[in-house]
Design an enzyme around this catalytic site. Structure first.
Site, PDB file in Angstrom:
ATOM      1  N   GLU A  60       0.803  -1.222   0.000  1.00  0.00           N
ATOM      2  CA  GLU A  60       0.000   0.000   0.000  1.00  0.00           C
ATOM      3  C   GLU A  60       0.836   1.272   0.000  1.00  0.00           C
ATOM      4  OE1 GLU A  60      -2.766  -3.191   0.831  1.00  0.00           O
ATOM      5  OE2 GLU A  60      -0.787  -2.709   1.657  1.00  0.00           O
ATOM      6  N   HIS A 129     -10.631  -5.247   8.469  1.00  0.00           N
ATOM      7  CA  HIS A 129     -11.240  -4.877   7.192  1.00  0.00           C
ATOM      8  C   HIS A 129     -12.454  -3.954   7.344  1.00  0.00           C
ATOM      9  CE1 HIS A 129      -9.079  -8.590   6.255  1.00  0.00           C
ATOM     10  NE2 HIS A 129      -9.149  -8.274   4.976  1.00  0.00           N
TER      11      HIS A 129
END
Length: 329
Positions: A60, A129
């Site tokens: 990321e 998540h």
């Protein structure tokens, strides 16, 4: 107008902006061949090719850093982070670079990029998540923060975000991807940042709901009307930075009571920020303390029952609305 799901509206926004401007490209994990974890980028690889729809390794910080560099060089990247939790791995690039570079170079460098982040609970995806980090990015100067709750707003806000010369954090609630709504097919229709929507007019209490909680607030308002004779005005901010405080203040001046609803944690949350601003700028209109409805102060559970217990529902909003009305002086 056409009826679309949220994911289809976002897909249409991406397609139209890529057709309009060749400097727009998409980059992220599984955005190409797999067509996106939530299928928002479906069909775009076939239409625009690998040069403009770029699959990446699982890194990321590197993905966002690539976007920052591309934006500085004159492109308009749309970076997809698979879930908002994973954006923490890119916090250095988001906060220390994307947000700060225009200030560090006196405005001579721009970073026109969008960072899309799905988040929120309801799919039993657990604490890595499913969190709501709107408040975290709202805190950072230099970033714009968008939180659409309807397909129409999703499309119009994403188009506006792509055209903006500032870095935009674009947060999408995972449980809203399948929600249907009427969406304009006009490719030039964009929604200006800082314009809240009054989803329902009322005279007794103002309910401000963020992301999915805007829809929860609407449902709660209908029950308040039918079961308690209370007419609630529901405001969906749509963007948190900038925040349309004028619309909120106007509503508070009419209703004199406020409930703020968010899925995020209570400490230092969006609701805390909104409540503080109302206290500072609309205190004389208040007839009772502001009520806040938030997610539970715990990591998001995996268990379905526990997850649902950690997320605000209509009954929590109704209870808060009645509490502020009963506290009127």
């Amino acid at each position: 107008m056409a009826t679309m799901r949220m994911r289809e509206a976002l897909n249409a926004a991406l397609r139209e902006e890529m057709q309009r401007d060749e400097s727009v490209f998409i980059i992220g994990e599984d955005v190409g061949v797999f067509q996106g974890a939530f299928k928002v980028t479906e069909g775009l690889l076939n239409e625009f090719g690998e040069k403009r729809v770029r699959d990446t390794p699982i890194s990321e910080n590197t993905i966002v850093g690539t976007g920052v560099g591309a934006a500085m060089a004159g492109l308009r990247p749309v970076v997809e982070i698979m879930t908002v939790n994973f954006s923490l791995l890119a916090a250095d690039q988001i906060i220390n670079h994307a947000a700060a570079l225009p200030y560090m170079f006196g405005g001579k460098v721009r970073v026109p990029m969008v960072i899309r982040m799905p988040g929120g609970g309801g799919h039993q995806l657990g604490p890595t998540h499913s969190h709501s980090f709107e408040a975290m990015y709202l805190h950072v100067p230099g970033l714009l923060v968008a939180c659409p709750s309807t397909p129409a707003d999703g499309k119009a806000l994403l188009k506006a975000a792509i055209r903006d010369d500032n870095p935009v954090i674009f947060i999408e609630h995972e449980t809203l991807y399948g929600v249907r709504g009427e969406v304009s097919e006009n490719g030039d229709e964009v929604l200006r940042f800082g314009d809240a929507a009054v989803r329902r007019e009322g005279s007794d209490v103002t309910i401000i709901g963020v992301l999915k909680m805007a829809q929860v607030a609407e449902q709660a308002a209908k029950q308040l009307s039918s079961e308690h004779g209370v007419e609630a005005e529901v405001i969906d901010p749509r963007t948190l930075r900038p925040l349309d405080l004028d619309t909120i203040r106007e509503s508070v001046s009419k209703t004199n009571h406020v409930v703020v609803v968010e899925e995020g944690w209570p400490h230092g949350g969006v609701g805390a920020n909104v409540a503080a601003l109302i206290q500072e700028q609309a205190f004389d209109y208040l007839d009772a303390p502001i009520q806040r409805v938030t997610g539970a102060d715990v990591p998001m559970p995996y268990s379905k029952r526990l997850e649902q217990a950690a997320i605000p529902h209509e009954e929590h909003v109704i209870k808060a609305a009645m509490a502020t009305l009963e506290g009127a002086v």
